[in-house]
Design an enzyme around this catalytic site. Sequence first.
Site, short mmCIF file in Angstrom:
data_model
loop_
_atom_site.label_atom_id
_atom_site.label_comp_id
_atom_site.label_asym_id
_atom_site.label_seq_id
_atom_site.Cartn_x
_atom_site.Cartn_y
_atom_site.Cartn_z
N SER A 138 10.46 -22.82 14.15
CA SER A 138 9.43 -22.52 15.16
C SER A 138 10.04 -22.66 16.55
CB SER A 138 8.28 -23.53 15.02
OG SER A 138 7.41 -23.46 16.12
N TYR A 151 4.96 -32.16 13.69
CA TYR A 151 5.30 -30.76 13.37
C TYR A 151 6.57 -30.32 14.13
CZ TYR A 151 5.01 -25.70 13.03
OH TYR A 151 5.31 -24.38 12.80
N1 LIG Z 1 1.64 -19.10 12.71
C1 LIG Z 1 2.34 -19.59 13.70
O1 LIG Z 1 1.92 -19.59 14.88
C2 LIG Z 1 3.72 -20.16 13.42
C3 LIG Z 1 4.58 -20.34 14.51
C4 LIG Z 1 5.85 -20.86 14.27
C5 LIG Z 1 6.23 -21.16 12.98
N2 LIG Z 1 5.38 -20.99 11.94
C6 LIG Z 1 5.84 -21.35 10.59
O2 LIG Z 1 5.75 -20.21 9.76
C7 LIG Z 1 5.66 -20.63 8.39
C8 LIG Z 1 4.56 -19.86 7.71
O3 LIG Z 1 3.33 -20.23 8.31
P1 LIG Z 1 2.14 -19.21 8.54
O4 LIG Z 1 1.91 -19.13 9.99
O5 LIG Z 1 2.34 -17.96 7.78
O6 LIG Z 1 0.94 -20.08 7.94
P2 LIG Z 1 -0.03 -19.87 6.69
O7 LIG Z 1 -0.72 -18.56 6.76
O8 LIG Z 1 -0.87 -21.12 6.67
O9 LIG Z 1 0.96 -19.87 5.45
C9 LIG Z 1 1.52 -21.05 4.95
C10 LIG Z 1 2.03 -20.79 3.52
O10 LIG Z 1 2.62 -22.02 3.05
C11 LIG Z 1 2.09 -22.28 1.76
N3 LIG Z 1 2.03 -23.71 1.49
C12 LIG Z 1 1.40 -24.66 2.23
N4 LIG Z 1 1.49 -25.86 1.63
C13 LIG Z 1 2.21 -25.66 0.48
C14 LIG Z 1 2.64 -26.49 -0.58
N5 LIG Z 1 2.35 -27.82 -0.61
N6 LIG Z 1 3.34 -25.94 -1.59
C15 LIG Z 1 3.62 -24.62 -1.61
N7 LIG Z 1 3.26 -23.77 -0.63
C16 LIG Z 1 2.56 -24.29 0.39
C17 LIG Z 1 0.69 -21.68 1.77
O11 LIG Z 1 0.29 -21.34 0.44
P3 LIG Z 1 -0.73 -22.15 -0.48
O12 LIG Z 1 -1.77 -22.77 0.42
O13 LIG Z 1 -1.27 -21.09 -1.38
O14 LIG Z 1 0.11 -23.15 -1.22
C18 LIG Z 1 0.93 -20.41 2.57
O15 LIG Z 1 1.39 -19.39 1.72
C19 LIG Z 1 5.44 -22.15 8.43
O16 LIG Z 1 6.66 -22.81 8.14
C20 LIG Z 1 5.03 -22.41 9.87
O17 LIG Z 1 5.36 -23.71 10.29
C21 LIG Z 1 4.13 -20.49 12.13
#
Ligand SMILES: NC(=O)c1ccc[n+]([C@@H]2O[C@H](COP(=O)([O-])OP(=O)(O)OC[C@H]3O[C@@H](n4cnc5c(N)ncnc54)[C@H](OP(=O)(O)O)[C@@H]3O)[C@@H](O)[C@H]2O)c1
Length: 260
Positions: A138, A151
């Site tokens: 991130s 985080y």
């Molecule tokens: N969105 C942003 O603004 C942003 C910015 C910077 C970085 N990121 C990073 O991008 C990555 C993806 O996030 P996103 O934004 O796409 O969020 P998201 O829509 O909440 O997706 C998160 C994914 O992680 C999975 N997950 C969560 N807990 C888990 C567990 N215990 N075991 C297995 N899978 C798990 C969830 O699936 P299930 O719930 O089905 O398990 C979901 O598929 C993350 O690492 C996040 O920190 C996001």
Amino acid sequence: MRRFPFASALVTGASSGIGAEMAKQLGEAGVPTVLVARRADRLQEIADRFDGFSVIEADLGTGVGVNAVVSAVGSSEHQIDLVVNNAGFGTSGQFADLDPDRLGDEIDLNVTALTKISNAALAAMRERGSGYLLNVSSVASFQPAPGLAVYAATKAYVTSLTEALHEEMRGTGVHVSALCPGLTKTEFQARSNTSEYEATFPHFAWTSVQSVASAGLDGVAKNRAIIVPGALYRGLVATSGVVPRSVTRRLSALASKIRT
Ligand SMILES: NC(=O)c1ccc[n+]([C@@H]2O[C@H](COP(=O)([O-])OP(=O)(O)OC[C@H]3O[C@@H](n4cnc5c(N)ncnc54)[C@H](OP(=O)(O)O)[C@@H]3O)[C@@H](O)[C@H]2O)c1
């Protein structure tokens, strides 16, 4: 059709957001992909749309879940060329008020699971003399983030680890990259109690999930050590490298006061 140098892939956290979009882009490019998350029904919906896709239902906050993925990425029978450690979540709020068990779960997923899967993936890839590892970090990894302290600390770990692994793998034929997105509308905001960001941050501060996923896949194909999608965030990251740390820390604290 878009062409990637990898012939197979595994994406964790593929049931929503950035991971689901990467899975779709890989599927559209004809790359058979293993989808990992807890919500198997969501994974199956995506898998049904593309040839050669499969699903691992796993909670990566548990040893059993991590071991299932470690076995898959280390398999010589079903070689996986690209491994994407994308699953992750955050917890917003004042550190001293937060539930310690939740913070432990966050570290288990963002740090421990990612480390073990990276380790297994790179052992197999180095042996083959080829492979691609993409760790989703991130822009929060580049400075402390009061209000999202754990985080940002987990993501600082991810960026640091990944840069070190990029250098360790230099000359081996294995590519290692950290994808460092800024604000991207996904389920992350609801999961991390940051839904108010959608009203607080202006439109231009948001990067589309499509461009983030695309930048990550293209960046690891080109062996970029750090991939920051979007000109705005590339500028901010470049600035954080030259501005004194005491200033970026203070600005980050002020931004958190605006948000809350
Ligand atoms: N969105 C942003 O603004 C942003 C910015 C910077 C970085 N990121 C990073 O991008 C990555 C993806 O996030 P996103 O934004 O796409 O969020 P998201 O829509 O909440 O997706 C998160 C994914 O992680 C999975 N997950 C969560 N807990 C888990 C567990 N215990 N075991 C297995 N899978 C798990 C969830 O699936 P299930 O719930 O089905 O398990 C979901 O598929 C993350 O690492 C996040 O920190 C996001």
